[in-house]
Enzyme design. Structure first.
Site, PDB file in Angstrom:
ATOM      1  N   LYS A   1       0.833  -1.202   0.000  1.00 50.56           N
ATOM      2  CA  LYS A   1       0.000   0.000   0.000  1.00 50.56           C
ATOM      3  C   LYS A   1       0.873   1.259   0.000  1.00 50.56           C
ATOM      4  O   LYS A   1       2.063   1.194   0.337  1.00 50.56           O
ATOM      5  CB  LYS A   1      -0.921  -0.021   1.219  1.00 50.56           C
ATOM      6  CG  LYS A   1      -0.180  -0.081   2.546  1.00 50.56           C
ATOM      7  CD  LYS A   1      -1.102  -0.460   3.699  1.00 50.56           C
ATOM      8  CE  LYS A   1      -0.326  -0.493   5.000  1.00 50.56           C
ATOM      9  NZ  LYS A   1      -1.153  -0.979   6.133  1.00 50.56           N
TER      10      LYS A   1
ATOM     11  N   TYR B   1      15.582  30.711   7.517  1.00 51.87           N
ATOM     12  CA  TYR B   1      14.408  31.401   8.066  1.00 51.87           C
ATOM     13  C   TYR B   1      14.514  31.542   9.574  1.00 51.87           C
ATOM     14  O   TYR B   1      14.931  30.619  10.273  1.00 51.87           O
ATOM     15  CB  TYR B   1      13.134  30.610   7.739  1.00 51.87           C
ATOM     16  CG  TYR B   1      12.705  30.730   6.288  1.00 51.87           C
ATOM     17  CD1 TYR B   1      12.413  31.974   5.722  1.00 51.87           C
ATOM     18  CD2 TYR B   1      12.575  29.597   5.492  1.00 51.87           C
ATOM     19  CE1 TYR B   1      12.006  32.078   4.396  1.00 51.87           C
ATOM     20  CE2 TYR B   1      12.163  29.687   4.170  1.00 51.87           C
ATOM     21  CZ  TYR B   1      11.883  30.934   3.631  1.00 51.87           C
ATOM     22  OH  TYR B   1      11.483  31.037   2.330  1.00 51.87           O
TER      23      TYR B   1
HETATM   24  C1  LIG Z   1      -0.354  -1.906   6.756  1.00 53.83           C
HETATM   25  C2  LIG Z   1      -0.905  -3.196   7.240  1.00 53.83           C
HETATM   26  C3  LIG Z   1      -0.066  -4.299   7.409  1.00 53.83           C
HETATM   27  C4  LIG Z   1       1.448  -4.198   7.349  1.00 53.83           C
HETATM   28  O1  LIG Z   1       1.876  -3.705   8.598  1.00 53.83           O
HETATM   29  P1  LIG Z   1       3.409  -3.396   8.971  1.00 53.83           P
HETATM   30  O2  LIG Z   1       3.341  -2.945  10.372  1.00 53.83           O
HETATM   31  O3  LIG Z   1       3.860  -2.320   8.041  1.00 53.83           O
HETATM   32  O4  LIG Z   1       4.178  -4.648   8.783  1.00 53.83           O
HETATM   33  C5  LIG Z   1      -0.639  -5.515   7.728  1.00 53.83           C
HETATM   34  N1  LIG Z   1      -1.985  -5.622   7.898  1.00 53.83           N
HETATM   35  C6  LIG Z   1      -2.831  -4.571   7.777  1.00 53.83           C
HETATM   36  C7  LIG Z   1      -4.269  -4.754   7.987  1.00 53.83           C
HETATM   37  C8  LIG Z   1      -2.310  -3.322   7.455  1.00 53.83           C
HETATM   38  O5  LIG Z   1      -3.131  -2.264   7.353  1.00 53.83           O
END
Ligand SMILES: *Cc1c(COP(=O)(O)O)cnc(C)c1O
Length: 356
Positions: free
Chosen positions: A48, A258
């Site tokens: 993702k 800045y």
């Molecule tokens: C993002 C996600 C993962 C992966 O989690 P990590 O902590 O990055 O290993 C696994 N399961 C779900 C439901 C997620 O949303």
């Protein structure tokens, strides 16, 4: 008449002054390490948010070639880019079918929805149904069906490939981990399914009880170490670098950037680096950041700007315009220093690292 683009306007942009190197071998190594640590369970891959900011086209082929067979995105809009590299039927969508259009799209392209609610179960079945995954909420109170909803006809009617849940504090030693494990085991008996999945990256390090049939690492694929047990197994994947675009000599009493938050105590040589908060180098690094070149550590001076930072080059009079500095990005250390999470450090890396 519209003006035709001239060849001058069409010419290719020069080499950027920012780059992000993805170590594909490290990515391959990390998936295999996590698959091994999953024991008899198989590791999938959370891809993702453009593989946590590192890029689908860079990362998904490497994960596929390493052996990953299940891929996870959050949004329907993320499926097509991943499906260029892997079968659509191997992609599950965490957010599930909220609308009939989502369900239609899923059926048309053949991606797998994760059903999170009774509403989503009905939307999926009304849209024609088919294989799906189901998320059970065992305490994180985010997405997922409550265990007592599993007996509902809308759920019992589903064709469930993977029944899953998600851990809230797998990166910590908390009693909640075992509570969620027990709740998941109890829920698994209430509904037909082919496979079970609970662990994210940190969950894999909690041991074999948490592995079930399929694990879902994300962060640790990309070099993150949410638990110390993972440190010996996981390699850095993302290596950001920025070029020096100007150097100058400043005198005692002169300030930098800045709000003039840094004032030189003596004459010093400084460099302007082509990296700023628009690239994901946030102001969280003010007063703490630094860059490296070989063995030298070159401190950040003053505030981070949108497109630039200023760096102390006193130690390295040999460095000048066009030279590249490394942005230290060992995620565990970078998170401790910046106060950002390892997840944030990856996903905020800006689009100028990956010019079209
Ligand atoms: C993002 C996600 C993962 C992966 O989690 P990590 O902590 O990055 O290993 C696994 N399961 C779900 C439901 C997620 O949303």
């Amino acid at each position: 008449m519209a003006r035709q683009p001239t060849s001058r306007m069409m010419s290719k942009a020069p080499q950027p002054t920012l780059r992000l190197t993805i170590d594909r071998d490290a990515l391959t190594h990390n998936w295999r390490a996590l698959d091994q640590l999953s024991g008899p369970a198989e590791a999938g891959a959370a891809v993702k948010a453009q593989c946590y900011g590192l890029g689908i086209d860079e990362c998904v082929p490497a994960l596929r070639d390493a052996g990953a067979k299940q891929f996870y995105v959050a949004h329907w809009s993320e499926v097509a880019a991943v499906a260029k590299h892997v079968p659509t039927s191997s992609i599950s969508v965490f957010h599930g079918p909220v609308t009939a259009q989502d369900a239609d799209y899923a059926r048309q392209i053949g991606a797998v929805p994760v059903i999170n609610s009774l509403h989503q179960a009905k939307v999926w079945t009304d849209g024609g149904g088919g294989p799906c995954d189901v998320m059970i909420d065992t305490g994180i109170n985010r997405l997922g069906l409550a265990p007592q909803e599993l007996s509902d006809d809308a759920v019992q009617a589903l064709n469930i490939a993977t029944l899953m849940s998600h851990l809230a504090c797998a990166d910590e030693d908390r009693a909640m981990n075992a509570r969620q494990l027990n709740a998941f085991n109890a829920a698994a008996n209430q509904v037909q399914h082919k496979r079970l999945s609970l662990a994210n990256s940190a969950g894999i390090a909690l041991g074999p009880d948490y592995a079930f049939d399929l694990t879902r690492p994300g962060l640790s694929l990309y070099g993150g170490t949410p638990r110390p047990e993972l440190e010996q197994h996981i390699k850095q994947v993302a290596f950001p670098q920025a070029a020096i675009i100007q150097t100058r000599q400043i005198e005692a009493g002169q300030s930098v950037g800045y709000n003039a938050t840094f004032t030189a105590e003596k004459s010093m040589r400084v460099g302007v680096l082509s990296l700023g908060y628009a690239d994901g180098y946030l102001r969280a690094w003010n007063g703490k950041g630094g860059f490296s070149h070989g063995e030298s550590h070159l401190p950040l001076l003053g505030k981070v700007s949108m497109d630039m930072v200023v760096v102390d080059l006193n130690q390295r009079p040999d460095l000048g315009e066009g030279d590249w500095l490394d942005v230290p990005y060992m995620l565990h250390n970078a998170a401790q220093q910046s106060g950002l999470s390892q997840y944030e450090l990856l996903t905020i890396l800006g689009t100028r690292f990956k010019p079209a």
